[in-house]
Design an enzyme around this catalytic site. Sequence first.
Site, PDB file in Angstrom:
ATOM      1  N   GLU A 160       0.817  -1.218   0.000  1.00 25.70           N
ATOM      2  CA  GLU A 160       0.000   0.000   0.000  1.00 25.70           C
ATOM      3  C   GLU A 160       0.844   1.259   0.000  1.00 25.70           C
ATOM      4  O   GLU A 160       0.522   2.231  -0.676  1.00 25.70           O
ATOM      5  CB  GLU A 160      -0.931   0.019   1.216  1.00 25.70           C
TER       6      GLU A 160
ATOM      7  N   HIS B 258     -10.355  -5.740   9.612  1.00 24.11           N
ATOM      8  CA  HIS B 258     -11.042  -5.274   8.415  1.00 24.11           C
ATOM      9  C   HIS B 258     -12.256  -4.424   8.769  1.00 24.11           C
ATOM     10  O   HIS B 258     -13.152  -4.259   7.959  1.00 24.11           O
ATOM     11  CB  HIS B 258     -11.504  -6.464   7.567  1.00 24.11           C
TER      12      HIS B 258
END
Lengths: 404, 469
Positions: free
Chosen positions: A140, A209
């Site tokens: 990322e 998440h």
Amino acid sequence: MSAIIHGAGAATALSTFNPVDSKKLAAPCRTNLPARSKRYIVAGSDASKSFGSGLRASHSQKLIANAVATKTDTSATTGTGHELLLFEALQEGLEEEMDRDPHVCVMGEDVGHYGGSYKVTKGLADKFGDLRVLDTPICENAFTGMGIGAAMTGLRPVIEGMNMGFLLLAFNQISNNCGMLHYTSGGQFTIPVVIRGPGGVGRQLGAEHSQRLESYFQSIPGIQMVACSTPYNAKGLMKAAIRSENPVILFEHVLLYNLKEKIPDEEYICNLEEAEMVRPGEHITILTYSRMRYHVMQAAKTLVNKGYDPEVIDIRSLKPFDLYTIGNSVKKTHRVLIVEECMRTGGIGASLTAAINENFHDYLDAPVMCLSSQDVPTPYAGTLEEWTVVQPAQIVTAVEQLCQ
Amino acid sequence: MAQHLKSSSSKSAFLNILKHKLGFVSPSHGARHLRQNLPHGPPSIGVSQNPISRLCNTMAEKLSGIGFHEDVNNQVMDFPGGRIAFTPEIQFISESNKERVPCYRVLDDNGQLITNSQFVQVSEEVAVKIYSDMVTLQIMDNIFYEAQRQGRLSFYATTIGEEAINIASAAALTPEDVIFPQYREPGVLLWRGFTLQEFANQCFGNKSDNGKGRQMPVHYGSNKLNYFTVSATIATQLPNAVGAAYSLKMDRKDACAVTFFGDGGSSEGDFHGALNFAAVMEAPVLFICRNNGWAISTPTSDQFRSDGVVVKGRAYGIRSIRVDGNDALAMYSALCEAREMAIREQRPILIEALTYRVGHHSTSDDSTRYRSADEIEWWSKARNPLSRFRTWIESNGWWRDEAESDLRCRIKKEMLEALRVAEKSEKPNLKEMFSDVYDVPPSNLREQELLVRQTIKSHPQDYPSDVPL
């Protein structure tokens, strides 16, 4: 039965259209509001006529507006428009911008051929090619850094985090480069990136998440943050974010991607810094955003039955706050309830509470109340997960408490 | 499998790498020399036939490569990623090769041209400019460093010992190549035309600074010269450079992105992400590592256990070379070749330039605390990149002693004048504290600026006199 009257404006599939039943409405109220607000208690059309705002005047015989998402009158009354799901609205906005400006490109994991883990970029790789809709390896920080470098050289990348929580790995690039380089370079380099992705608490996605990154990012100077909640504002905000010269972080919610709504055929964008008036009211201002909007609106139905008239505002712009809209509302209702999904400590609600207290202290009749998730990692167990998120019943209780 | 790796470390394979400059138009780009011991067959999955074709959808092409291939002796099978030969022996790939990757150099320690060396010929004009700029850089560094020691500057970081890397690499590039520096590459700016006055302005943070006085000294940036503003964080510029290369690739420009970093920077996560991405994206970017032996007080032996940084390129599928960073001619040649390869073949290149950080890490550091003064002295005198190159240009009749003393005298005067002017200059206006955070200052920042101004009004004695309101 909820006595809900609504005039103009289509809404989501949840809307109901019922005529006024004055017998039901004249039920005695159980609450005692201080003198200033007493005039709003009685649920009779006469009361509203005398004190209605300009917007309410158009609903003169109708007291209580729809309890769920309402658009402004202009949009759907045209009759034309097409119905789609929120993720399709995002895709439509993205595709329109990519057609309009060849500099717009997309990068992220599985955005290309797979079409994105939530299908927001579906079909785009076929149309625009692999380079313009780029599948990246898993890093990322690297692809966010890439997006920033590309933006500095003239492209307008839309960087997708597969889940907002993964962007914690990109924090260095977002904070140090994205937010700062326009400033430290003396304005020589602009970074018109859009960083987007699904976040928030889903259905048993596990702690890692289910993060609410807006809490962590809100301090970074130089970035803007917006949160979409309906197909209409999702498309509008996506387009506005892409056109903005500033780096914008667009927060989507995992559970809202399948919301259906009719949106206009003609092109439109939403203002990035504006909040959305969901339901005008007189008794209390409820500020919320993203998924909590729907919990609030559900609570609003109950509240309306109990004789309250909440004003619900979807703040949409998380950084900066639309203090103009919020302020006007506080000046009208004198009570504020913030309903958010962030954790208690250091969330958007915390900052918003501070901002309201600082700016509108004189207009408040009661302390600002903020309902947030607890300071715990989101449990996997479904029942526990449900209780980490603010539920409509809690909202109702809070409003009753505030309106005493 | 171990065999093919051994052969690639041999000298012949190394020269092949160097010679892979021209005439390498085969679509099975570059990495072929790595696969020469494997059976030939269809290209492996994920490698497009033509780098530029990625502008359209290559999924069909990729999918056609997947599947089983009948092999006569059944010694090969397709795993995702390509065909792999099996072996019945347990063989671990050694953690290092017996010999370290050799270092490309053209001028010996005394500045004499090594016989049979390959290099890119450089004209007198360019060679003299390279040398003059190295001298200028050295003088600029010394004067700024002294200024900091005298309290005139708040901070400085010198490039002493690494002048050849700075200037020679800049000389090999074109003005359209975008630079993403770490913080020890002001020479690239110098080559491109940044004046001594502009350097001084940034260091003093005055109103003429491009950066409007917002960053600390040596954090230069110039949009005009395609030199991206230095961001103090280590190695974050590497993925940025890959992004820029991606942008250049989309525009099909005849230019590449170039980024610098140190031996320490190669440990950061961004290094690995960026190299991997560059290889997968087939992005035209040059990764130049200034391996100067030290990351503040951490020697390379505590930084990594690989044979330097050059061997890491192979791990990502990137063509790499090790160069003597103190040999300006070698640096120039290697960069010329690398740039051409990067753009023509649309691939990243990793260049490890070996050098030594003669100065301290910065003015906040005293390196004699962790290394011997003798070591510093030796590199400063005996392995000086300036004297080596000077010998060579003098041997070509392109330079003389008078030219040297003239140059040094002139630059010193210019530098002192630049310092004086920069020091006296006004600082940027207070409003620059709040501008450029966004394209237009939002209401909260306007409010905050008002508050600051109010505070200053009520306490004028606490406010610095050289910052205009």
